[in-house]
Design an enzyme around this catalytic site. Structure first.
Site, PDB file in Angstrom:
ATOM      1  N   GLY A   1      46.182  44.864   9.519  1.00  0.00           N
ATOM      2  CA  GLY A   1      46.681  44.765  10.884  1.00  0.00           C
ATOM      3  C   GLY A   1      45.563  44.783  11.895  1.00  0.00           C
ATOM      4  O   GLY A   1      44.420  45.152  11.584  1.00  0.00           O
TER       5      GLY A   1
ATOM      6  N   THR B   1      46.597  49.528  15.646  1.00  0.00           N
ATOM      7  CA  THR B   1      48.034  49.471  15.357  1.00  0.00           C
ATOM      8  C   THR B   1      48.518  50.661  14.537  1.00  0.00           C
ATOM      9  O   THR B   1      49.724  50.782  14.302  1.00  0.00           O
ATOM     10  CB  THR B   1      48.379  48.169  14.616  1.00  0.00           C
ATOM     11  OG1 THR B   1      47.506  48.012  13.490  1.00  0.00           O
ATOM     12  CG2 THR B   1      48.224  46.968  15.535  1.00  0.00           C
TER      13      THR B   1
ATOM     14  N   HIS C   1      42.423  31.216  46.831  1.00  0.00           N
ATOM     15  CA  HIS C   1      42.319  30.997  45.377  1.00  0.00           C
ATOM     16  C   HIS C   1      43.497  31.656  44.658  1.00  0.00           C
ATOM     17  O   HIS C   1      44.188  30.999  43.864  1.00  0.00           O
ATOM     18  CB  HIS C   1      40.993  31.574  44.888  1.00  0.00           C
ATOM     19  CG  HIS C   1      40.728  31.349  43.432  1.00  0.00           C
ATOM     20  ND1 HIS C   1      39.821  30.423  42.969  1.00  0.00           N
ATOM     21  CD2 HIS C   1      41.257  31.933  42.320  1.00  0.00           C
ATOM     22  CE1 HIS C   1      39.806  30.455  41.642  1.00  0.00           C
ATOM     23  NE2 HIS C   1      40.663  31.367  41.224  1.00  0.00           N
ATOM     24  N   GLU C   2      43.729  32.945  44.944  1.00  0.00           N
ATOM     25  CA  GLU C   2      44.828  33.640  44.282  1.00  0.00           C
ATOM     26  C   GLU C   2      46.186  33.106  44.742  1.00  0.00           C
ATOM     27  O   GLU C   2      47.140  33.048  43.957  1.00  0.00           O
ATOM     28  CB  GLU C   2      44.744  35.141  44.545  1.00  0.00           C
ATOM     29  CG  GLU C   2      43.478  35.799  44.030  1.00  0.00           C
ATOM     30  CD  GLU C   2      43.253  35.561  42.554  1.00  0.00           C
ATOM     31  OE1 GLU C   2      44.239  35.488  41.791  1.00  0.00           O
ATOM     32  OE2 GLU C   2      42.082  35.424  42.146  1.00  0.00           O
TER      33      GLU C   2
END
Length: 637
Positions: free
Chosen positions: A196, A200, A418-419
């Site tokens: 994994g 995890t 831009h954002e």
């Protein structure tokens, strides 16, 4: 420098000092060095008048020469008649001493250095064997036996990996009741490999197995087998399984087994690499001529692709248990496990947090809860609020807010447009993830961030979704061009992500006019454990067509973003002005701006460490897809 090397160097210095001191004592007296003369030279010096005084003790003669020639020592024949005559004629002062019977003392004095060396060596050996360093026991296994006094971890402490827990419960049941399975001819699995991504809970599962099984549990890391001395790794493997046989039935857990289990004969090291000898011994112990009944080997790795095939075959690692990133239900269970230890406020809803954290691993969620608790402690609160969790999420994923960063008004305006371009394109396209938050507050390396929150976990991605991603990535650059009349380096990361995504669509996922084909086979050096080259298995003409398709996909996204931002220019202006005024906009506020409705009045800002309302998402990454949903803003060049 470790303690073993320091100890060895210390004893070597002490031995050298003892030998040097002995030479100085043996070769000197109170008045300087002593010269050894034979009898002939002594008589010649006496007849020449070069001797001032002598002391005679039996056959040993010591004396002083004239003109600072120093002291001397010689041996004369017994009862030599002419000796005193010559000495008295030359005016030498003669002193007689009775001979001392100290032959044993002389022998002991001459043997002293050897005795000291032997004593030091014996002391050194005992220190190294019985001390904490155990330098001379490098062939012994370093596996640690889990003590019964230690705090036990059980399956109640492990959440979000129900399938893996069911697989491992069978192992525990077999250890507890082997006759239940053996009466039907079943045999115990010899090995279980936990696979994994990092974080995890593979090691946590192994600790839970130890707590549930009530059998001896040995734990060791794969790197503990490898040493600078040849053959030590194989010796430690033998000793580990010998300990296991003595304590059978038992469980042996090897963490990060890829440190010793890498594919043989690949990369550096050659056929006589120390890791290969360790792996060969491990293969023999797991399934060789001698059986290891009752010894179950559990190993964990996040790189199963580099393990040797002989290690993965049935009879060695019979079972492979995948420990994946948790889904929304598993994330909620993990949050509940970690939230047991902290006092939660009434407004904390762990199910909302679970839905807002797709792609988080168990370690990420544990860190999230810890950061939230630390945040509440900094504010001197007695309970942890929902705002603490939201602020912790931003801090874990994007870093601390850099409010002290000095940005000019012009750069702030460029960042706002831009954002705003990213956010407006994301809000207008049908296949995009829902918009969640837009900010122009610098965090980490980015001057601003646009965040999207998926409705549910995604494991595969459609072509429409990926093309929408390309358009959203281009939204920031297009907004700068259309409404700021210049280009900046801030879009560099957007362009890189879009180009990489388009190339994967063409070369790996067959989402172009070239058809369902893959181009370019990656070559890995297993010993190095990483891709270091890409084999070009296509012609030059195909390479040109691949470049053309990548360019076409990116430019289609660019034109789609340009069309949206051109048609909704007024909305983009309002969005940018709102960002300049408020710095952070959530999804509901962006929706009001798009609909042309006024925003609610500003409220006093929350404490800086609370960050209520801030939320960021780490997205799942199947098929090595670049992280979607997060568009980092302009970054300093």
């Amino acid at each position: 420098m470790n303690s073993t090397v320091k100890t060895i160097l210390l004893w070597l210095v002490l031995i050298a000092a003892v030998v040097l001191l002995w030479q100085m004592l043996k070769g000197t007296t109170g008045s300087g060095p002593v010269q050894q003369l034979n009898f002939t030279d002594f008589m010649n010096q006496a007849q020449s008048g070069n001797i001032s005084e002598v002391t005679i003790s039996g056959v040993d003669v010591t004396g002083q020469m004239k003109a600072s020639h120093g002291r001397f020592h010689t041996t004369i024949p017994a009862n030599y008649p002419d000796l005193y005559k010559v000495l008295l004629q030359k005016g030498v002062a003669v002193t007689n001493k009775p001979p001392s019977n100290n032959s044993w003392l002389s022998i002991m004095w001459n043997m002293l250095p050897i005795l000291v060396l032997i004593a030091l060596w014996i002391f050194f050996m005992r220190q190294m064997q019985t001390g904490g360093s155990k330098a001379l026991s490098f062939g012994k296994s370093r596996a640690r036996l889990l003590s019964t006094q230690q705090k036990k971890v059980t399956f109640k402490d492990v959440a979000g990996v129900d399938e893996a827990k069911e697989e491992l419960r069978e192992i525990i049941d077999f250890l507890r009741e082997p006759q239940k399975f053996q009466k039907l001819g079943g045999r115990i699995p010899k090995g279980v490999l936990l696979i994994g991504p990092p974080g995890t809970g593979k090691t946590l599962l192994a600790r839970a197995i130890a707590g549930e099984a009530n059998v001896p549990f040995f734990s060791i890391s794969g790197s503990d087998f490898v040493e600078m001395f040849v053959g030590v790794g194989a010796s430690r493997v033998r000793d580990l399984f010998e300990q296991g046989k003595k304590n059978a039935p038992c469980i042996v857990f090897i963490d990060e087994i890829d440190a010793v289990g890498r594919h043989r004969g690949a990369g550096l090291g050659g056929g006589h690499d120390e890791r290969e000898q360790t792996l060969n011994q491990l293969l023999v112990e797991m399934d060789g001529f001698e059986s290891n009944e009752g010894v179950i080997l559990i190993a964990a790795t996040n790189r199963p692709d580099v393990l040797d095939p002989a290690l993965l075959r049935p009879g060695r690692f019979d079972r492979r248990v995948v420990v994946p990133r948790p889904d929304v239900k598993g994330r909620e269970e993990i949050l509940r496990v970690h939230a047991r230890k902290i006092p939660l406020a009434d407004n904390v809803d762990l199910s909302v947090l679970a839905r807002g954290t797709p792609g988080f691993s168990g370690a990420d969620l544990a860190n999230l809860v810890n950061e939230a608790a630390l945040n509440a402690a900094r504010q001197n609160r007695k309970t942890v609020l929902m705002g603490d969790f939201e602020g912790a999420k931003d801090k874990v994923l994007m870093g601390v807010e850099r409010r002290s960063l000095i940005i000019s008004d012009e750069e702030k305006r460029v960042t706002a447009y831009h954002e705003g371009g990213h956010a407006l394109v994301a809000a207008m396209l049908p296949h995009a993830d829902p918009l969640h938050k837009v900010t122009i507050i610098p965090r980490g390396m980015a001057l601003g961030v646009t965040m999207q929150l998926p409705v549910d976990d995604k494991h595969t991605y459609s072509r429409d979704y990926l093309e929408t991603r390309l358009a959203i990535s281009m939204g920031g650059r297009v907004a700068e061009e259309l409404y700021m009349n210049h280009m900046t380096t801030g879009a560099g990361n957007d362009i890189e992500q879009a180009t990489d995504l388009a190339r994967k669509m063409v070369c790996e996922w067959g989402m172009s006019s070239l058809g369902p084909l893959t181009f370019g086979k990656k070559e890995e050096q297993i010993f190095l454990g990483r891709e270091i080259a890409q084999h070009r298995d296509f012609s030059e003409d195909t390479a040109i067509r691949i470049d053309q398709e990548v360019r076409r996909l990116v430019m289609e996204g660019y034109e789609k973003a340009r069309q949206i931002l051109t048609d909704h220019g007024d909305t983009l202006h309002r969005l940018a002005e709102a960002l300049l005024e408020r710095e952070v906009l959530d999804a509901s506020e962006v929706k009001l701006i798009i609909e042309g409705k006024p925003l609610p009045a500003l409220v006093p800002p929350p404490p800086p460490s609370g960050d209520a309302g801030a939320q960021q998402v780490l997205r799942p990454d199947p098929a090595r897809l670049p992280v979607p949903g997060t568009q980092p803003g302009p970054q300093p060049a």
